[in-house]
Design a protein around this motif. Sequence first.
Motif, PDB file in Angstrom:
ATOM      1  N   ASP A  28      12.877  -0.036   9.424  1.00 29.35           N
ATOM      2  CA  ASP A  28      11.865  -1.064   9.195  1.00 29.35           C
ATOM      3  C   ASP A  28      10.710  -0.499   8.377  1.00 29.35           C
ATOM      4  OD1 ASP A  28      10.683  -3.780   9.958  1.00 29.35           O
ATOM      5  OD2 ASP A  28       9.126  -2.398  10.662  1.00 29.35           O
ATOM      6  N   GLY A  29      10.312   0.734   8.694  1.00 29.71           N
ATOM      7  CA  GLY A  29       9.244   1.372   7.923  1.00 29.71           C
ATOM      8  C   GLY A  29       9.649   1.599   6.482  1.00 29.71           C
ATOM      9  N   LEU A  30      10.911   1.976   6.277  1.00 31.08           N
ATOM     10  CA  LEU A  30      11.408   2.160   4.912  1.00 31.08           C
ATOM     11  C   LEU A  30      11.337   0.862   4.127  1.00 31.08           C
ATOM     12  CD1 LEU A  30      12.959   3.850   2.758  1.00 31.08           C
ATOM     13  CD2 LEU A  30      15.072   3.061   3.863  1.00 31.08           C
ATOM     14  N   ALA A  31      11.789  -0.233   4.746  1.00 26.15           N
ATOM     15  CA  ALA A  31      11.765  -1.526   4.066  1.00 26.15           C
ATOM     16  C   ALA A  31      10.337  -1.963   3.763  1.00 26.15           C
ATOM     17  CB  ALA A  31      12.467  -2.571   4.926  1.00 26.15           C
ATOM     18  N   ASP A  32       9.434  -1.817   4.733  1.00 30.56           N
ATOM     19  CA  ASP A  32       8.043  -2.221   4.513  1.00 30.56           C
ATOM     20  C   ASP A  32       7.386  -1.383   3.422  1.00 30.56           C
ATOM     21  OD1 ASP A  32       8.202  -4.176   6.423  1.00 30.56           O
ATOM     22  OD2 ASP A  32       7.301  -2.974   8.018  1.00 30.56           O
ATOM     23  N   THR A  33       7.670  -0.096   3.420  1.00 29.03           N
ATOM     24  CA  THR A  33       7.092   0.773   2.391  1.00 29.03           C
ATOM     25  C   THR A  33       7.625   0.405   1.017  1.00 29.03           C
ATOM     26  OG1 THR A  33       6.872   2.585   3.993  1.00 29.03           O
ATOM     27  CG2 THR A  33       6.804   3.169   1.662  1.00 29.03           C
ATOM     28  N   ALA A  34       8.919   0.104   0.934  1.00 31.01           N
ATOM     29  CA  ALA A  34       9.504  -0.303  -0.341  1.00 31.01           C
ATOM     30  C   ALA A  34       8.861  -1.587  -0.847  1.00 31.01           C
ATOM     31  CB  ALA A  34      11.004  -0.485  -0.193  1.00 31.01           C
ATOM     32  N   ASP A  35       8.618  -2.534   0.063  1.00 30.97           N
ATOM     33  CA  ASP A  35       7.967  -3.781  -0.350  1.00 30.97           C
ATOM     34  C   ASP A  35       6.539  -3.526  -0.820  1.00 30.97           C
ATOM     35  OD1 ASP A  35      10.043  -5.591   0.036  1.00 30.97           O
ATOM     36  OD2 ASP A  35       9.604  -5.831   2.173  1.00 30.97           O
ATOM     37  N   GLY A  36       5.810  -2.672  -0.091  1.00 30.95           N
ATOM     38  CA  GLY A  36       4.430  -2.394  -0.469  1.00 30.95           C
ATOM     39  C   GLY A  36       4.333  -1.683  -1.796  1.00 30.95           C
ATOM     40  N   LEU A  37       5.137  -0.643  -1.979  1.00 30.71           N
ATOM     41  CA  LEU A  37       5.097   0.105  -3.232  1.00 30.71           C
ATOM     42  C   LEU A  37       5.666  -0.714  -4.379  1.00 30.71           C
ATOM     43  CD1 LEU A  37       6.270   3.634  -2.005  1.00 30.71           C
ATOM     44  CD2 LEU A  37       3.935   2.876  -2.453  1.00 30.71           C
ATOM     45  N   GLY A  38       6.719  -1.474  -4.092  1.00 33.34           N
ATOM     46  CA  GLY A  38       7.354  -2.256  -5.138  1.00 33.34           C
ATOM     47  C   GLY A  38       6.521  -3.425  -5.631  1.00 33.34           C
ATOM     48  N   SER A  39       5.549  -3.837  -4.837  1.00 37.46           N
ATOM     49  CA  SER A  39       4.714  -4.965  -5.249  1.00 37.46           C
ATOM     50  C   SER A  39       3.859  -4.642  -6.464  1.00 37.46           C
ATOM     51  CB  SER A  39       3.810  -5.390  -4.096  1.00 37.46           C
ATOM     52  OG  SER A  39       2.824  -4.388  -3.835  1.00 37.46           O
ATOM     53  N   GLY A  40       3.560  -3.351  -6.647  1.00 39.17           N
ATOM     54  CA  GLY A  40       2.718  -2.954  -7.765  1.00 39.17           C
ATOM     55  C   GLY A  40       1.270  -3.358  -7.618  1.00 39.17           C
ATOM     56  N   LYS A  41       0.869  -3.789  -6.425  1.00 39.38           N
ATOM     57  CA  LYS A  41      -0.490  -4.254  -6.202  1.00 39.38           C
ATOM     58  C   LYS A  41      -1.388  -3.114  -5.733  1.00 39.38           C
ATOM     59  CE  LYS A  41       0.817  -9.021  -5.189  1.00 39.38           C
ATOM     60  NZ  LYS A  41       0.725 -10.161  -4.248  1.00 39.38           N
ATOM     61  N   PRO A  42      -2.716  -3.311  -5.775  1.00 40.95           N
ATOM     62  CA  PRO A  42      -3.639  -2.280  -5.299  1.00 40.95           C
ATOM     63  C   PRO A  42      -3.374  -1.912  -3.850  1.00 40.95           C
ATOM     64  CG  PRO A  42      -4.817  -3.966  -6.530  1.00 40.95           C
ATOM     65  CD  PRO A  42      -3.419  -4.472  -6.345  1.00 40.95           C
ATOM     66  N   ALA A  43      -3.926  -0.773  -3.434  1.00 40.59           N
ATOM     67  CA  ALA A  43      -3.637  -0.224  -2.111  1.00 40.59           C
ATOM     68  C   ALA A  43      -3.892  -1.224  -0.994  1.00 40.59           C
ATOM     69  CB  ALA A  43      -4.461   1.039  -1.892  1.00 40.59           C
ATOM     70  N   GLU A  44      -5.011  -1.908  -1.028  1.00 50.70           N
ATOM     71  CA  GLU A  44      -5.350  -2.836   0.059  1.00 50.70           C
ATOM     72  C   GLU A  44      -4.314  -3.945   0.183  1.00 50.70           C
ATOM     73  OE1 GLU A  44      -9.025  -5.752   1.474  1.00 50.70           O
ATOM     74  OE2 GLU A  44      -9.307  -4.356  -0.195  1.00 50.70           O
ATOM     75  N   ASP A  45      -3.896  -4.499  -0.947  1.00 48.15           N
ATOM     76  CA  ASP A  45      -2.895  -5.566  -0.925  1.00 48.15           C
ATOM     77  C   ASP A  45      -1.527  -5.023  -0.522  1.00 48.15           C
ATOM     78  OD1 ASP A  45      -4.729  -7.491  -1.714  1.00 48.15           O
ATOM     79  OD2 ASP A  45      -4.369  -7.128  -3.842  1.00 48.15           O
ATOM     80  N   ALA A  46      -1.197  -3.819  -0.996  1.00 50.38           N
ATOM     81  CA  ALA A  46       0.089  -3.220  -0.640  1.00 50.38           C
ATOM     82  C   ALA A  46       0.169  -2.961   0.860  1.00 50.38           C
ATOM     83  CB  ALA A  46       0.293  -1.921  -1.413  1.00 50.38           C
ATOM     84  N   LEU A  47      -0.921  -2.479   1.451  1.00 49.53           N
ATOM     85  CA  LEU A  47      -0.942  -2.233   2.891  1.00 49.53           C
ATOM     86  C   LEU A  47      -0.813  -3.542   3.668  1.00 49.53           C
ATOM     87  CD1 LEU A  47      -3.734   0.482   3.066  1.00 49.53           C
ATOM     88  CD2 LEU A  47      -1.309   0.802   3.594  1.00 49.53           C
ATOM     89  N   ARG A  48      -1.411  -4.599   3.145  1.00 47.36           N
ATOM     90  CA  ARG A  48      -1.294  -5.901   3.797  1.00 47.36           C
ATOM     91  C   ARG A  48       0.154  -6.383   3.758  1.00 47.36           C
ATOM     92  NH1 ARG A  48      -0.867 -10.486   1.529  1.00 47.36           N
ATOM     93  NH2 ARG A  48      -1.662  -9.699  -0.464  1.00 47.36           N
ATOM     94  N   ILE A  49       0.829  -6.193   2.640  1.00 48.69           N
ATOM     95  CA  ILE A  49       2.237  -6.576   2.523  1.00 48.69           C
ATOM     96  C   ILE A  49       3.085  -5.795   3.523  1.00 48.69           C
ATOM     97  CG2 ILE A  49       4.252  -6.446   1.001  1.00 48.69           C
ATOM     98  CD1 ILE A  49       2.348  -7.066  -1.330  1.00 48.69           C
ATOM     99  N   MET A  50       2.766  -4.522   3.689  1.00 48.83           N
ATOM    100  CA  MET A  50       3.530  -3.673   4.606  1.00 48.83           C
ATOM    101  C   MET A  50       3.363  -4.104   6.053  1.00 48.83           C
ATOM    102  SD  MET A  50       2.731  -0.044   2.691  1.00 48.83           S
ATOM    103  CE  MET A  50       3.326   0.990   4.016  1.00 48.83           C
ATOM    104  N   LYS A  51       2.259  -4.730   6.399  1.00 45.93           N
ATOM    105  CA  LYS A  51       2.017  -5.161   7.777  1.00 45.93           C
ATOM    106  C   LYS A  51       2.695  -6.484   8.111  1.00 45.93           C
ATOM    107  CE  LYS A  51      -1.661  -4.522  10.080  1.00 45.93           C
ATOM    108  NZ  LYS A  51      -3.016  -4.531  10.656  1.00 45.93           N
ATOM    109  N   GLN A  52       3.144  -7.212   7.087  1.00 50.22           N
ATOM    110  CA  GLN A  52       3.786  -8.492   7.341  1.00 50.22           C
ATOM    111  C   GLN A  52       5.127  -8.285   8.043  1.00 50.22           C
ATOM    112  OE1 GLN A  52       3.999 -10.383   3.508  1.00 50.22           O
ATOM    113  NE2 GLN A  52       1.796 -10.733   3.376  1.00 50.22           N
ATOM    114  N   SER A  53       5.512  -9.274   8.833  1.00 50.63           N
ATOM    115  CA  SER A  53       6.720  -9.137   9.644  1.00 50.63           C
ATOM    116  C   SER A  53       8.006  -9.393   8.865  1.00 50.63           C
ATOM    117  CB  SER A  53       6.667 -10.106  10.838  1.00 50.63           C
ATOM    118  OG  SER A  53       6.538 -11.445  10.380  1.00 50.63           O
ATOM    119  N   ASP A  54       7.917 -10.046   7.713  1.00 52.66           N
ATOM    120  CA  ASP A  54       9.127 -10.343   6.958  1.00 52.66           C
ATOM    121  C   ASP A  54       9.481  -9.172   6.036  1.00 52.66           C
ATOM    122  OD1 ASP A  54       6.832 -10.763   5.452  1.00 52.66           O
ATOM    123  OD2 ASP A  54       7.823 -12.158   4.111  1.00 52.66           O
TER     124      ASP A  54
END
Length: 276
Positions: free
Chosen positions: A100-126
Amino acid sequence: MSTPPPTPPPAPPPGTSAAPWTDGLRFAFGTLTVFPVAVHRWDRGAARAGMLSAPVAGLAVGALAAATGLFLLVLGAGPLLAAVASAAVPAVLTRGLHLDGLADTADGLGSGKPAEDALRIMKQSDIGPFGVITLLFVLLGQVAALSQAYEGSWARGALAAVVSATAGRLALTLAARTGVAAARPEGLGAVVAGTVPVRGALLAAVVVAVAAGGAGALLGTYGVLGSVLAVLLGCGAAELLLRHCTRRLGGVTGDVFGALEETASTVALVAFCLFA
Protein backbone atom coordinates in the motif's frame (compact mmCIF):
# COMPACT_ATOMS: atom_id res chain seq x y z
CA MET A 1 -3.14 5.05 2.66
CA SER A 2 -1.22 3.22 5.35
CA THR A 3 -3.01 1.99 8.44
CA PRO A 4 -1.95 3.92 11.58
CA PRO A 5 0.59 2.08 13.72
CA PRO A 6 -0.75 0.00 16.59
CA THR A 7 -1.52 1.82 19.81
CA PRO A 8 0.83 0.52 22.52
CA PRO A 9 0.18 0.29 26.23
CA PRO A 10 1.21 3.24 28.41
CA ALA A 11 4.89 3.90 27.78
CA PRO A 12 7.62 6.16 29.08
CA PRO A 13 7.43 9.77 27.90
CA PRO A 14 8.75 10.35 24.37
CA GLY A 15 12.48 10.77 24.22
CA THR A 16 15.69 9.33 22.87
CA SER A 17 16.78 7.26 25.89
CA ALA A 18 18.23 3.89 25.07
CA ALA A 19 15.79 0.99 24.91
CA PRO A 20 16.52 -2.67 25.73
CA TRP A 21 16.80 -4.98 22.74
CA THR A 22 13.64 -6.70 23.88
CA ASP A 23 11.75 -3.43 23.39
CA GLY A 24 13.49 -2.98 20.06
CA LEU A 25 12.40 -6.41 18.84
CA ARG A 26 8.88 -5.76 20.07
CA PHE A 27 8.85 -2.46 18.20
CA ALA A 28 10.16 -4.06 15.01
CA PHE A 29 7.76 -7.00 15.00
CA GLY A 30 4.85 -4.91 16.29
CA THR A 31 5.13 -2.29 13.55
CA LEU A 32 6.48 -4.33 10.62
CA THR A 33 4.51 -7.58 10.98
CA VAL A 34 1.17 -8.92 12.17
CA PHE A 35 2.77 -11.14 14.78
CA PRO A 36 0.92 -10.71 18.10
CA VAL A 37 3.61 -8.70 19.87
CA ALA A 38 2.86 -6.09 22.51
CA VAL A 39 4.77 -2.84 21.97
CA HIS A 40 5.66 -1.60 25.45
CA ARG A 41 7.46 1.57 24.38
CA TRP A 42 6.56 4.00 21.63
CA ASP A 43 9.32 6.60 21.76
CA ARG A 44 12.39 7.40 19.69
CA GLY A 45 14.65 5.30 21.88
CA ALA A 46 12.53 2.24 21.18
CA ALA A 47 12.28 3.27 17.53
CA ARG A 48 16.07 3.32 17.25
CA ALA A 49 16.40 -0.19 18.64
CA GLY A 50 13.39 -1.30 16.61
CA MET A 51 14.72 -0.09 13.28
CA LEU A 52 18.09 -1.66 14.01
CA SER A 53 16.16 -4.89 14.61
CA ALA A 54 14.14 -4.58 11.39
CA PRO A 55 16.27 -7.16 9.49
CA VAL A 56 15.42 -9.72 12.19
CA ALA A 57 11.73 -9.18 11.45
CA GLY A 58 12.54 -9.57 7.77
CA LEU A 59 14.35 -12.82 8.46
CA ALA A 60 11.26 -14.20 10.21
CA VAL A 61 8.97 -13.11 7.37
CA GLY A 62 11.30 -14.55 4.76
CA ALA A 63 11.61 -17.85 6.61
CA LEU A 64 7.85 -18.26 6.71
CA ALA A 65 7.58 -17.33 3.03
CA ALA A 66 10.22 -19.91 2.15
CA ALA A 67 8.58 -22.56 4.34
CA THR A 68 5.25 -22.01 2.59
CA GLY A 69 6.81 -22.34 -0.83
CA LEU A 70 8.69 -25.50 0.15
CA PHE A 71 5.56 -27.00 1.68
CA LEU A 72 3.70 -26.59 -1.61
CA LEU A 73 6.59 -28.12 -3.52
CA VAL A 74 6.53 -31.13 -1.19
CA LEU A 75 2.81 -31.49 -1.91
CA GLY A 76 3.56 -31.60 -5.63
CA ALA A 77 3.01 -27.99 -6.69
CA GLY A 78 5.15 -26.45 -9.42
CA PRO A 79 7.68 -23.61 -9.07
CA LEU A 80 5.19 -20.98 -10.21
CA LEU A 81 2.61 -21.81 -7.54
CA ALA A 82 5.34 -21.97 -4.89
CA ALA A 83 6.55 -18.56 -6.05
CA VAL A 84 3.08 -17.05 -5.82
CA ALA A 85 2.73 -18.37 -2.26
CA SER A 86 6.16 -17.09 -1.26
CA ALA A 87 5.30 -13.65 -2.62
CA ALA A 88 1.90 -13.65 -0.92
CA VAL A 89 3.11 -14.56 2.58
CA PRO A 90 5.03 -11.28 3.19
CA ALA A 91 2.00 -9.31 2.05
CA VAL A 92 -0.21 -11.22 4.49
CA LEU A 93 2.26 -10.89 7.35
CA THR A 94 2.36 -7.10 6.88
CA ARG A 95 -1.36 -6.62 6.16
CA GLY A 96 -0.28 -5.38 2.74
CA LEU A 97 0.97 -2.12 4.29
CA HIS A 98 4.25 -2.10 2.40
CA LEU A 99 2.51 -2.70 -0.90
CA ASP A 100 0.00 0.00 0.00
CA GLY A 101 2.86 2.36 0.80
CA LEU A 102 4.49 1.56 -2.53
CA ALA A 103 1.28 2.35 -4.40
CA ASP A 104 0.69 5.59 -2.48
CA THR A 105 4.26 6.72 -3.02
CA ALA A 106 4.02 5.96 -6.74
CA ASP A 107 0.84 8.03 -6.97
CA GLY A 108 2.39 10.92 -5.05
CA LEU A 109 5.62 10.99 -7.01
CA GLY A 110 3.90 10.28 -10.31
CA SER A 111 1.54 13.21 -9.90
CA GLY A 112 4.39 15.63 -10.55
CA LYS A 113 2.82 18.07 -8.09
CA PRO A 114 4.56 20.07 -5.34
CA ALA A 115 5.43 18.30 -2.09
CA GLU A 116 2.35 19.43 -0.17
CA ASP A 117 -0.03 18.23 -2.88
CA ALA A 118 1.91 15.00 -3.40
CA LEU A 119 1.73 14.21 0.33
CA ARG A 120 -2.01 14.89 0.26
CA ILE A 121 -2.42 12.44 -2.63
CA MET A 122 -0.45 9.83 -0.70
CA LYS A 123 -2.82 10.13 2.28
CA GLN A 124 -5.92 9.43 0.19
CA SER A 125 -7.46 5.99 0.59
CA ASP A 126 -7.83 5.24 -3.12
CA ILE A 127 -5.12 4.01 -5.50
CA GLY A 128 -4.44 5.89 -8.70
CA PRO A 129 -3.08 4.66 -12.06
CA PHE A 130 0.57 5.07 -11.07
CA GLY A 131 0.01 2.96 -7.99
CA VAL A 132 -1.82 0.21 -9.86
CA ILE A 133 0.84 -0.03 -12.56
CA THR A 134 3.65 -0.06 -10.01
CA LEU A 135 2.01 -2.79 -7.94
CA LEU A 136 1.38 -4.88 -11.05
CA PHE A 137 4.97 -4.85 -12.25
CA VAL A 138 6.50 -5.24 -8.79
CA LEU A 139 4.38 -8.29 -7.95
CA LEU A 140 4.96 -9.79 -11.39
CA GLY A 141 8.68 -9.25 -10.95
CA GLN A 142 8.68 -10.88 -7.53
CA VAL A 143 6.73 -13.92 -8.69
CA ALA A 144 8.84 -14.32 -11.85
CA ALA A 145 12.10 -14.10 -9.91
CA LEU A 146 10.96 -16.54 -7.21
CA SER A 147 9.65 -18.95 -9.83
CA GLN A 148 13.01 -18.94 -11.60
CA ALA A 149 14.78 -19.50 -8.27
CA TYR A 150 12.53 -22.45 -7.37
CA GLU A 151 13.07 -23.94 -10.83
CA GLY A 152 16.81 -23.93 -10.11
CA SER A 153 16.37 -25.85 -6.87
CA TRP A 154 14.27 -25.86 -3.73
CA ALA A 155 17.19 -24.49 -1.72
CA ARG A 156 17.76 -21.66 -4.20
CA GLY A 157 14.12 -20.61 -4.04
CA ALA A 158 14.01 -20.72 -0.26
CA LEU A 159 17.22 -18.70 0.05
CA ALA A 160 15.93 -16.12 -2.42
CA ALA A 161 12.79 -15.61 -0.33
CA VAL A 162 14.77 -15.22 2.91
CA VAL A 163 17.47 -12.94 1.51
CA SER A 164 15.02 -10.63 -0.25
CA ALA A 165 12.79 -10.21 2.81
CA THR A 166 15.78 -9.49 5.04
CA ALA A 167 17.27 -7.03 2.54
CA GLY A 168 13.93 -5.25 2.32
CA ARG A 169 13.87 -4.61 6.07
CA LEU A 170 17.55 -3.66 6.09
CA ALA A 171 16.58 -0.87 3.68
CA LEU A 172 14.30 0.47 6.43
CA THR A 173 17.19 0.47 8.91
CA LEU A 174 19.31 2.47 6.48
CA ALA A 175 16.46 4.88 5.71
CA ALA A 176 15.94 5.61 9.41
CA ARG A 177 19.51 6.86 9.84
CA THR A 178 20.32 10.26 11.25
CA GLY A 179 20.16 13.04 8.69
CA VAL A 180 16.98 11.75 7.03
CA ALA A 181 14.07 13.97 8.00
CA ALA A 182 10.37 13.21 8.28
CA ALA A 183 8.07 14.78 5.70
CA ARG A 184 5.23 15.11 8.23
CA PRO A 185 5.23 15.85 11.96
CA GLU A 186 3.02 12.85 12.67
CA GLY A 187 2.82 9.17 11.77
CA LEU A 188 5.29 6.29 11.83
CA GLY A 189 7.73 8.16 9.61
CA ALA A 190 8.06 10.94 12.16
CA VAL A 191 8.64 8.42 14.97
CA VAL A 192 11.49 6.52 13.29
CA ALA A 193 13.09 9.10 10.98
CA GLY A 194 16.63 9.99 11.99
CA THR A 195 16.75 7.60 14.95
CA VAL A 196 19.45 5.18 13.79
CA PRO A 197 23.09 6.29 14.05
CA VAL A 198 24.90 6.06 10.72
CA ARG A 199 27.47 3.68 12.21
CA GLY A 200 24.72 1.43 13.49
CA ALA A 201 23.01 1.38 10.10
CA LEU A 202 26.27 0.51 8.32
CA LEU A 203 27.05 -2.19 10.86
CA ALA A 204 23.60 -3.71 10.31
CA ALA A 205 24.25 -3.69 6.55
CA VAL A 206 27.59 -5.47 6.99
CA VAL A 207 26.06 -8.08 9.30
CA VAL A 208 23.19 -8.82 6.90
CA ALA A 209 25.49 -8.98 3.85
CA VAL A 210 27.92 -11.33 5.60
CA ALA A 211 25.08 -13.52 6.88
CA ALA A 212 23.55 -13.65 3.39
CA GLY A 213 26.90 -14.62 1.91
CA GLY A 214 27.30 -17.34 4.53
CA ALA A 215 23.89 -18.76 3.71
CA GLY A 216 24.65 -18.50 0.01
CA ALA A 217 27.70 -20.72 0.52
CA LEU A 218 25.24 -23.63 0.57
CA LEU A 219 24.84 -23.04 -3.16
CA GLY A 220 28.54 -22.65 -3.89
CA THR A 221 30.63 -19.66 -4.93
CA TYR A 222 27.94 -18.11 -7.08
CA GLY A 223 25.49 -18.50 -4.23
CA VAL A 224 27.75 -16.34 -2.05
CA LEU A 225 28.17 -13.76 -4.80
CA GLY A 226 24.47 -13.69 -5.65
CA SER A 227 23.33 -13.39 -2.05
CA VAL A 228 25.71 -10.54 -1.22
CA LEU A 229 24.92 -8.69 -4.44
CA ALA A 230 21.20 -9.15 -3.79
CA VAL A 231 21.55 -7.34 -0.46
CA LEU A 232 23.79 -4.59 -1.83
CA LEU A 233 21.84 -3.93 -5.01
CA GLY A 234 18.48 -4.10 -3.25
CA CYS A 235 19.55 -1.55 -0.64
CA GLY A 236 21.25 0.53 -3.33
CA ALA A 237 18.01 0.78 -5.30
CA ALA A 238 16.13 1.71 -2.12
CA GLU A 239 18.73 4.40 -1.40
CA LEU A 240 18.16 5.97 -4.81
CA LEU A 241 14.42 6.02 -4.18
CA LEU A 242 14.98 7.45 -0.69
CA ARG A 243 17.03 10.34 -2.05
CA HIS A 244 14.43 11.06 -4.70
CA CYS A 245 11.64 11.05 -2.10
CA THR A 246 13.53 13.37 0.26
CA ARG A 247 14.12 15.80 -2.60
CA ARG A 248 10.52 15.70 -3.81
CA LEU A 249 8.68 15.39 -0.50
CA GLY A 250 11.07 16.97 1.95
CA GLY A 251 11.54 13.74 3.92
CA VAL A 252 10.10 10.31 4.57
CA THR A 253 6.68 9.02 5.58
CA GLY A 254 5.31 5.63 6.51
CA ASP A 255 4.31 5.18 2.87
CA VAL A 256 7.85 5.94 1.73
CA PHE A 257 9.20 3.30 4.12
CA GLY A 258 6.80 0.78 2.58
CA ALA A 259 7.97 1.73 -0.91
CA LEU A 260 11.60 1.37 0.12
CA GLU A 261 10.98 -2.11 1.52
CA GLU A 262 9.21 -3.37 -1.59
CA THR A 263 11.83 -1.81 -3.87
CA ALA A 264 14.72 -3.40 -1.99
CA SER A 265 13.00 -6.80 -1.82
CA THR A 266 12.15 -6.85 -5.53
CA VAL A 267 15.58 -5.73 -6.72
CA ALA A 268 17.21 -8.21 -4.34
CA LEU A 269 15.15 -11.03 -5.86
CA VAL A 270 16.07 -10.05 -9.40
CA ALA A 271 19.75 -9.70 -8.50
CA PHE A 272 19.72 -13.10 -6.79
CA CYS A 273 18.34 -14.75 -9.92
CA LEU A 274 20.88 -13.02 -12.14
CA PHE A 275 24.00 -13.66 -10.08
CA ALA A 276 23.36 -16.65 -7.78
